[in-house]
Write an enzyme that holds these catalytic residues in place. Structure first.
Site, PDB file in Angstrom:
ATOM      1  N   ASP A  35       0.827  -1.202   0.000  1.00  0.00           N
ATOM      2  CA  ASP A  35       0.000   0.000   0.000  1.00  0.00           C
ATOM      3  C   ASP A  35       0.867   1.259   0.000  1.00  0.00           C
ATOM      4  OD1 ASP A  35      -2.295  -1.463  -0.022  1.00  0.00           O
ATOM      5  OD2 ASP A  35      -2.810  -1.141   2.081  1.00  0.00           O
ATOM      6  N   LYS A  57      -3.906   2.554  -2.604  1.00  0.00           N
ATOM      7  CA  LYS A  57      -4.779   2.460  -1.437  1.00  0.00           C
ATOM      8  C   LYS A  57      -4.510   3.569  -0.433  1.00  0.00           C
ATOM      9  CE  LYS A  57      -7.346  -0.954  -2.582  1.00  0.00           C
ATOM     10  NZ  LYS A  57      -8.759  -0.705  -2.891  1.00  0.00           N
ATOM     11  N   MET A 166      -8.608   8.278   9.409  1.00  0.00           N
ATOM     12  CA  MET A 166      -8.992   8.794   8.086  1.00  0.00           C
ATOM     13  C   MET A 166     -10.136   9.806   8.173  1.00  0.00           C
ATOM     14  SD  MET A 166      -8.782   5.112   6.077  1.00  0.00           S
ATOM     15  CE  MET A 166      -9.510   4.181   7.438  1.00  0.00           C
TER      16      MET A 166
END
Length: 236
Positions: A35, A57, A166
């Site tokens: 990632d 990602k 996030m």
């Protein structure tokens, strides 16, 4: 060591937080599918002839479709190569592992999941913020900043400590919902950017002023901690 697909947690950032087992697997990897949030130094741990495949990602950036990632895992596993699928943090903490595991199982490929240190736990610790305390925090909840309208904000607002992954881009929405459902304006909040790396930055404030304090700043990738335990940082 049996050749199969290993879904490996890389930890929160710095290569120093990699587990011993993850280190050994990287050292013998024949194919590395990784990632975007992985520390670049981790890529130096694989053998020189290891095939490295970057699948992105990372929120808001171009990334490889999940179906294509699944196909890559199956393709190289069927070639009897040792495949390491390297993910940030822990594979089972918002790591989107289910689809990859289902693809491997459907293809008859062996796999193993290797735990990593999640940034949900590491970021507060590295910022000097304990998630639990006998007085201030008897529990905590972890959620992401995606699909916020699907969350029970009334229930979340009653919890003593919240950890959001996030969520930097939706900080205003998060603050609005918590205040709407009863969180005090004076509730402490910490935003920890690039945790576990030399670039780590921390912003401390309250729900009432954190938007003003961080206006115009780039906060991602960040872990957000909300609750009275943030106030313990000054003692620790």
């Amino acid at each position: 060591m049996t050749k199969k697909a290993y879904l490996v947690g890389a930890g929160p950032g710095d290569v120093e937080y990699l587990t011993v087992k993850a280190y050994r697997l990287l050292a013998s990897a024949e194919v590395l599918i990784y990632d975007a949030l992985v520390d670049a130094e981790l890529l130096d741990l694989v053998p020189g002839n290891c095939l490295k495949i970057n699948v992105g990602k990372r929120g808001g950036k171009p990334s490889t479709p999940q179906g294509e990632i699944n196909s890559l895992l199956v393709k190289y596993c069927r070639k009897n190569q040792q495949v390491v699928r390297l993910k940030s943090g822990d594979p089972f903490i918002f790591g989107r592992c289910l689809s990859e595991i289902e693809a491997l199982k459907a293809a008859g490929c062996e796999f193993e999941v290797i735990p990593g240190i999640s940034s949900a736990l590491a970021a507060p610790l590295l910022a000097g913020i304990p998630l639990t305390d006998t007085v201030l925090s008897r529990c905590f909840a972890v959620f992401t900043g995606h699909e916020l309208d699907a969350l029970n904000w009334e229930a979340l607002s009653r919890l003593e400590t919240l950890v959001i992954l996030m969520g930097a881009k939706n900080l205003e929405h998060i603050v609005h919902q918590l205040l709407r459902y009863g969180k005090l304006h004076s509730t402490p909040i910490a935003i920890i950017r690039w945790t576990g790396t030399p670039n780590q930055e921390i912003w401390i404030g309250e729900l009432s002023n954190i938007l003003t304090k961080t206006q115009g700043l780039s906060l991602s990738p960040a872990v957000i901690v909300i609750g009275g335990v943030v106030g313990l940082r000054k003692f620790l």
